[in-house]
Scaffold this motif. Sequence first.
Motif, PDB file in Angstrom:
ATOM      1  N   ARG A 319      15.415   0.915 -13.606  1.00 47.28           N
ATOM      2  CA  ARG A 319      13.926   0.911 -13.256  1.00 47.28           C
ATOM      3  C   ARG A 319      13.984   1.741 -11.592  1.00 47.28           C
ATOM      4  O   ARG A 319      15.277   2.207 -11.672  1.00 47.28           O
ATOM      5  N   LEU A 320      12.915   2.046 -11.615  1.00 47.55           N
ATOM      6  CA  LEU A 320      12.556   2.926  -9.593  1.00 47.55           C
ATOM      7  C   LEU A 320      13.238   1.531  -9.288  1.00 47.55           C
ATOM      8  O   LEU A 320      12.721   1.163  -9.129  1.00 47.55           O
ATOM      9  N   GLN A 321      14.027   2.557  -7.723  1.00 47.91           N
ATOM     10  CA  GLN A 321      14.015   2.056  -6.466  1.00 47.91           C
ATOM     11  C   GLN A 321      13.811   2.705  -5.312  1.00 47.91           C
ATOM     12  O   GLN A 321      14.023   4.299  -5.174  1.00 47.91           O
ATOM     13  N   LEU A 322      13.340   2.484  -4.768  1.00 48.97           N
ATOM     14  CA  LEU A 322      13.045   2.379  -3.301  1.00 48.97           C
ATOM     15  C   LEU A 322      14.276   1.878  -1.709  1.00 48.97           C
ATOM     16  O   LEU A 322      14.900   0.889  -2.343  1.00 48.97           O
ATOM     17  N   ASN A 323      14.888   2.692  -1.381  1.00 40.97           N
ATOM     18  CA  ASN A 323      16.384   2.364  -0.562  1.00 40.97           C
ATOM     19  C   ASN A 323      17.041   0.666  -0.957  1.00 40.97           C
ATOM     20  O   ASN A 323      17.376   0.266  -0.963  1.00 40.97           O
ATOM     21  N   ASN A 324      17.335   1.325  -2.657  1.00 40.82           N
ATOM     22  CA  ASN A 324      18.574   1.117  -3.551  1.00 40.82           C
ATOM     23  C   ASN A 324      17.461  -0.550  -4.003  1.00 40.82           C
ATOM     24  O   ASN A 324      18.770  -1.441  -4.213  1.00 40.82           O
ATOM     25  N   LYS A 325      16.827  -0.901  -4.050  1.00 37.28           N
ATOM     26  CA  LYS A 325      16.804  -2.185  -4.397  1.00 37.28           C
ATOM     27  C   LYS A 325      15.051  -1.651  -5.745  1.00 37.28           C
ATOM     28  O   LYS A 325      14.760  -0.614  -5.083  1.00 37.28           O
ATOM     29  N   ASP A 326      15.165  -2.499  -6.317  1.00 34.55           N
ATOM     30  CA  ASP A 326      14.217  -2.235  -7.241  1.00 34.55           C
ATOM     31  C   ASP A 326      12.508  -2.161  -6.837  1.00 34.55           C
ATOM     32  O   ASP A 326      12.262  -2.812  -5.980  1.00 34.55           O
ATOM     33  N   LEU A 327      12.081  -1.037  -7.248  1.00 35.61           N
ATOM     34  CA  LEU A 327      10.217  -1.776  -6.994  1.00 35.61           C
ATOM     35  C   LEU A 327       8.957  -1.321  -7.584  1.00 35.61           C
ATOM     36  O   LEU A 327       9.728   0.254  -8.578  1.00 35.61           O
ATOM     37  N   PHE A 328       8.676  -2.486  -8.385  1.00 31.50           N
ATOM     38  CA  PHE A 328       7.458  -1.509  -9.171  1.00 31.50           C
ATOM     39  C   PHE A 328       6.665  -0.864  -8.441  1.00 31.50           C
ATOM     40  O   PHE A 328       5.951  -1.072  -7.418  1.00 31.50           O
ATOM     41  N   GLN A 329       6.177   0.557  -8.808  1.00 31.36           N
ATOM     42  CA  GLN A 329       5.710   1.422  -7.894  1.00 31.36           C
ATOM     43  C   GLN A 329       4.058   1.245  -8.910  1.00 31.36           C
ATOM     44  O   GLN A 329       3.919   1.813 -10.097  1.00 31.36           O
ATOM     45  N   PHE A 330       3.259   0.777  -8.139  1.00 37.78           N
ATOM     46  CA  PHE A 330       1.665   0.719  -8.884  1.00 37.78           C
ATOM     47  C   PHE A 330       0.408   1.658  -7.474  1.00 37.78           C
ATOM     48  O   PHE A 330       0.900   1.277  -6.963  1.00 37.78           O
ATOM     49  N   GLY A 331       0.185   1.892  -8.538  1.00 35.65           N
ATOM     50  CA  GLY A 331      -1.353   2.932  -7.324  1.00 35.65           C
ATOM     51  C   GLY A 331      -2.446   3.428  -8.617  1.00 35.65           C
ATOM     52  O   GLY A 331      -2.297   3.726  -9.556  1.00 35.65           O
ATOM     53  N   PRO A 332      -3.471   3.971  -7.924  1.00 37.38           N
ATOM     54  CA  PRO A 332      -4.577   5.148  -8.624  1.00 37.38           C
ATOM     55  C   PRO A 332      -3.883   5.965  -8.820  1.00 37.38           C
ATOM     56  O   PRO A 332      -3.325   6.476  -8.075  1.00 37.38           O
ATOM     57  N   LEU A 333      -5.244   6.842  -9.758  1.00 35.63           N
ATOM     58  CA  LEU A 333      -4.821   8.061 -10.300  1.00 35.63           C
ATOM     59  C   LEU A 333      -5.920   8.309  -9.116  1.00 35.63           C
ATOM     60  O   LEU A 333      -7.347   7.693  -8.715  1.00 35.63           O
ATOM     61  N   ASP A 334      -5.691   9.384  -8.500  1.00 35.72           N
ATOM     62  CA  ASP A 334      -6.073   9.852  -6.814  1.00 35.72           C
ATOM     63  C   ASP A 334      -6.712  11.175  -7.570  1.00 35.72           C
ATOM     64  O   ASP A 334      -5.520  11.541  -7.245  1.00 35.72           O
ATOM     65  N   GLN A 335      -7.505  11.911  -7.721  1.00 40.79           N
ATOM     66  CA  GLN A 335      -8.394  13.106  -7.063  1.00 40.79           C
ATOM     67  C   GLN A 335      -8.299  13.768  -6.669  1.00 40.79           C
ATOM     68  O   GLN A 335      -8.893  15.237  -6.176  1.00 40.79           O
ATOM     69  N   GLY A 336      -8.876  13.160  -5.365  1.00 40.00           N
ATOM     70  CA  GLY A 336      -9.328  13.862  -3.621  1.00 40.00           C
ATOM     71  C   GLY A 336     -10.798  15.056  -4.451  1.00 40.00           C
ATOM     72  O   GLY A 336     -10.696  15.656  -3.136  1.00 40.00           O
ATOM     73  N   TRP A 337     -11.405  13.461  -4.318  1.00 37.00           N
ATOM     74  CA  TRP A 337     -12.822  15.029  -4.572  1.00 37.00           C
ATOM     75  C   TRP A 337     -13.919  14.283  -3.919  1.00 37.00           C
ATOM     76  O   TRP A 337     -13.402  13.116  -3.875  1.00 37.00           O
ATOM     77  N   TRP A 338     -15.142  14.928  -3.511  1.00 34.43           N
ATOM     78  CA  TRP A 338     -15.850  14.820  -2.685  1.00 34.43           C
ATOM     79  C   TRP A 338     -16.809  14.984  -2.717  1.00 34.43           C
ATOM     80  O   TRP A 338     -17.524  16.262  -3.777  1.00 34.43           O
ATOM     81  N   PRO A 339     -17.850  14.400  -2.793  1.00 35.02           N
ATOM     82  CA  PRO A 339     -19.417  14.168  -3.349  1.00 35.02           C
ATOM     83  C   PRO A 339     -20.261  15.880  -2.513  1.00 35.02           C
ATOM     84  O   PRO A 339     -21.071  16.539  -3.283  1.00 35.02           O
ATOM     85  N   ASP A 340     -19.821  15.966  -1.587  1.00 30.54           N
ATOM     86  CA  ASP A 340     -20.287  16.468  -0.528  1.00 30.54           C
ATOM     87  C   ASP A 340     -19.208  17.964   0.142  1.00 30.54           C
ATOM     88  O   ASP A 340     -19.860  19.546  -0.594  1.00 30.54           O
ATOM     89  N   GLY A 341     -18.008  17.756  -0.489  1.00 29.15           N
ATOM     90  CA  GLY A 341     -17.109  18.540   0.008  1.00 29.15           C
ATOM     91  C   GLY A 341     -16.352  19.615  -0.688  1.00 29.15           C
ATOM     92  O   GLY A 341     -15.254  20.363  -0.622  1.00 29.15           O
TER      93      GLY A 341
END
Length: 603
Positions: A319-341
């Motif tokens: 398992r992945l751990q944070l601070n020596n404790k199991d933590l399921f890491q869950f998040g989005p794929l973030d591409q960091g694009w902007w329609p204007d910039g």
Amino acid sequence: MKSKLVLFILLAATFSLSAQWKPAGDRIKTRWAAEIDVNNVLPEYPRPIMERSQWQNLNGLWNYAILPVGKQEPTSFDGKILVPFAVESSLSGVQKRVGGDNELWYHREFTVPSNWKNNRILLHFGAVDWKADVWVNDIKVGQHTGGYTPFSFDITPALKSGANKLVVKVWDGTDDGYQPRGKQVNNPHGIWYTPVSGIWQTVWLEPVPEKYIENVKITPDIDKNIISVKACVNGSAPSDKVVVKVMAGSQVVATGQSINNQPVEVSMPANARLWSPNDPFLYDLEVTLVEGAKTVDKVKSYTAMRKFSTKRDDKGIVRLQLNNKDLFQFGPLDQGWWPDGLYTAPTDEALRYDVEKTKDFGFNMIRKHVKVEPARWYMHCDQLGIIVWQDMPNGDKSPEWQMHEYFTGVERLRSPESEANYRKEWKEIIDYLYSYPSVGVWVPFNEAWGQFKTKEIVEWTKQYDPSRLVNPASGGNHYHVGDMLDLHNYPQPRMYLYDGQRATVLGEYGGIGWANKEHLWEPDRNWGYVQFNSSEEVTNEYVKYAEQLKQLIRQGFSAAVYTQTTDVEVEVNGLMTYDRAVVKIDEGRVRKVNQEICNILNN
């Protein structure tokens, strides 16, 4: 009367500048585009991990010209460009392509404040894609290659009193060269987006003393309960002393000092507070350079007590751990694009917004996909409590080669020049982000995009930064190196391989699409891995996948990444529209199931 005249002149100058710029094109824009002030563009301090009180922002309207490669500095210009927005973006006010046959020239003047006269003057660039040559008062001050990392030059000998001339020349071949370029291509389509050329992060000046702190490298160790701070000093002598204060709010909780260029090891209090997504506590730092009895330089910084690691649980699953404790890491794929910039968020509020919404959705992690962000984005993750998986932007291939490599399982053979450049830029990215606490995983390759010498690259990365985990190749050619096996499967989650010696993670899944007609980059060729027609349908499908994921977590998955935070150009599989105007899912339902997933290993 005189004060009224001065005010009139200032107002007229401001109006004149504003009249020279407006967003180009007619595509969708974010609400923050309307908040841009050409006289005060991205005014926030650009390097929060090492802050000094004095600096000067050089963002704003510059002259620009696009000329064939090899031409001399232009004597006349094509018009004005709003720095730091890429020339292809709407917010630049230009929205023109450059291409590998041309070079992009920038020009402006600046004045150094008179109270800086006894200092060295540094010229900083947050990021310029890709090759930048820089002159001050017709004196060449430096060159840099690499589109994703900051660089600076000491320009003191080139300066004169009064107005100083600054010229920047940029070449960027996008996908015609070997350089890392992420999702940029000269022919945008499908998962490939508009090129980003030239200056795309803040340009700024900073006064520093003759001897100064160039960088700080901060390493927390919760097992030893210490913080190591390495201050890199130009021209340092063995007798120079570095003093570090650690503060919780206004209270000093620990101190340490060193000489002989040694890292300062600060012993933390026994009850040191640990950083986590549920409690993203940050300690402030004050790093001082002392020569004899004299304070020579001082910078402000911050850090967090946290640890990323892996461990086998009582069922034998790594398992992945944070601070020596199991933590399921869950998040989005973030591409960091902007329609204007494009690569550049219109404002700092906009930059922070995506991270805030990720927290609102109940996630605890973001995979920053084949892009590197401005430093303030990582600060926002530090402050809000989001773990970051940082990709290396891919390069040295065409889309056709990528798919060939992916299906044949053949590693790319790079030229010596290409290989050396990859290593240079990957090291610069790690150096740039090393001290930001939220960065927990390095991802040197995505799928098989330009993947080469995987074992060697991964082992180097682990050795260079042993404080973090390494995901060798997210969804790519799999080798038994690094800390995890990463699978990709669309649209639903699926475990088709399992590693009993490393953590097994689902690096991409989902891609549930909905083309919201009022918020599209293009009216026609939009796509998602599956397509629906309402928020309710998208949410139902999302929750269905989430329930499937719960079962796979019990079978062995230790992290998952959902595609994706926002729509990007013709991809319409975001949790939000590209302009961030519409949250496309039922936020309450998604937050509830996401929090259940994040906490599943703690129950």
